[in-house]
Write an enzyme that holds these catalytic residues in place. Structure first.
Site, PDB file in Angstrom:
ATOM      1  N   GLU A 124       4.030  -7.972   2.983  1.00 24.11           N
ATOM      2  CA  GLU A 124       4.289  -8.910   4.080  1.00 24.11           C
ATOM      3  C   GLU A 124       3.881  -8.304   5.419  1.00 24.11           C
ATOM      4  OE1 GLU A 124       6.242  -7.851   1.677  1.00 24.11           O
ATOM      5  OE2 GLU A 124       7.827  -9.278   1.172  1.00 24.11           O
TER       6      GLU A 124
ATOM      7  N   CYS B 101      10.803  -6.116   6.477  1.00 28.40           N
ATOM      8  CA  CYS B 101       9.833  -7.208   6.618  1.00 28.40           C
ATOM      9  C   CYS B 101      10.477  -8.438   7.257  1.00 28.40           C
ATOM     10  CB  CYS B 101       9.225  -7.553   5.259  1.00 28.40           C
ATOM     11  SG  CYS B 101       8.088  -6.265   4.671  1.00 28.40           S
TER      12      CYS B 101
ATOM     13  N   ILE C  93       0.873  -1.180   0.000  1.00 30.09           N
ATOM     14  CA  ILE C  93       0.000   0.000   0.000  1.00 30.09           C
ATOM     15  C   ILE C  93       0.910   1.231   0.000  1.00 30.09           C
ATOM     16  CG2 ILE C  93      -1.830   1.241   1.226  1.00 30.09           C
ATOM     17  CD1 ILE C  93      -2.453  -1.493   2.651  1.00 30.09           C
TER      18      ILE C  93
ATOM     19  N   CYS D 195       4.737  -2.582   3.042  1.00 28.63           N
ATOM     20  CA  CYS D 195       4.937  -3.767   2.213  1.00 28.63           C
ATOM     21  C   CYS D 195       3.806  -4.781   2.419  1.00 28.63           C
ATOM     22  CB  CYS D 195       6.253  -4.442   2.575  1.00 28.63           C
ATOM     23  SG  CYS D 195       7.719  -3.537   2.065  1.00 28.63           S
TER      24      CYS D 195
HETATM   25  N1  THU Z   1       7.516  -4.191  -1.544  1.00 29.17           N
HETATM   26  C1  THU Z   1       6.782  -5.094  -0.811  1.00 29.17           C
HETATM   27  O1  THU Z   1       5.551  -4.989  -0.716  1.00 29.17           O
HETATM   28  N2  THU Z   1       7.450  -6.104  -0.200  1.00 29.17           N
HETATM   29  C2  THU Z   1       8.803  -6.254  -0.215  1.00 29.17           C
HETATM   30  O2  THU Z   1       9.358  -6.989   0.599  1.00 29.17           O
HETATM   31  C3  THU Z   1       9.584  -5.517  -1.212  1.00 29.17           C
HETATM   32  C4  THU Z   1       8.953  -4.240  -1.671  1.00 29.17           C
HETATM   33  C5  THU Z   1       6.804  -3.088  -2.168  1.00 29.17           C
HETATM   34  C6  THU Z   1       7.060  -1.745  -1.532  1.00 29.17           C
HETATM   35  C7  THU Z   1       6.737  -0.801  -2.667  1.00 29.17           C
HETATM   36  O3  THU Z   1       5.336  -0.545  -2.666  1.00 29.17           O
HETATM   37  C8  THU Z   1       7.095  -1.594  -3.920  1.00 29.17           C
HETATM   38  O4  THU Z   1       7.177  -2.953  -3.509  1.00 29.17           O
HETATM   39  C9  THU Z   1       8.399  -1.167  -4.570  1.00 29.17           C
HETATM   40  O5  THU Z   1       9.442  -1.158  -3.642  1.00 29.17           O
END
Ligand code: THU
Length: 139
Positions: free
Chosen positions: A55, A93, A43, A53
């Site tokens: 996770e 995360c 989000i 993130c």
């Molecule tokens: N992102 C995640 O949701 N999880 C991760 O562990 C790596 C990165 C997201 C954060 C951001 O919205 C996008 O990926 C680019 O970094």
């Protein structure tokens, strides 16, 4: 629940990713020890820093409902939601996983699809992690 079903739950969550700034869509499905699945997506925010993130969204949903014991997490993600590579969890995360999960037992499943995945323990992706045990406080 097997790996395939957990991966499919993550894939089904991918359309909910709110990622207008990076266009990098991520989703996760977190399996509790009781067998319940908590899903999450990334989000983003126009001011960037508040972004969360996938996770951590999944973990925070579970923990905020009183659940603190987990078996595994499946993670999928890619640019424009195209799953052409494995999407490893970021360091923040991994640290949140360390708070609630056994490094030796918790499984982190990185998937491109239900039949194409790699599985790691938390210890493998966060060696020498610092966690609640280091502070010797009760959880
Ligand atoms: N992102 C995640 O949701 N999880 C991760 O562990 C790596 C990165 C997201 C954060 C951001 O919205 C996008 O990926 C680019 O970094």
């Amino acid at each position: 629940m097997d790996q395939k079903a957990l991966i499919q739950a993550a894939i089904d969550t991918l359309p909910f990713s709110y990622s207008p700034y990076s266009d990098f869509k991520v989703a996760a499905a977190l399996l509790s020890k009781e067998g319940k699945v908590y899903t999450g997506c990334n989000i983003e925010s126009a001011s960037y820093t508040p972004s969360n993130c996938a996770e951590r969204t999944a973990f925070f949903k579970a923990v905020s409902e009183g659940v603190r014991e987990f078996e595994a997490i499946a993670i999928v993600g890619g640019r424009k939601g195209i799953l052409d590579d494995y999407c490893p969890p970021c360091g923040v995360c991994r640290q949140v996983m360390m708070e609630f999960c056994s490094p030796r037992d918790f499984k982190v499943i990185l998937a491109k699809g239900p039949d194409d995945y790699k599985e790691f323990t938390l210890e493998e992706i966060l060696p020498l992690g610092f966690g609640p045990g280091n502070l010797l406080v009760d959880k």
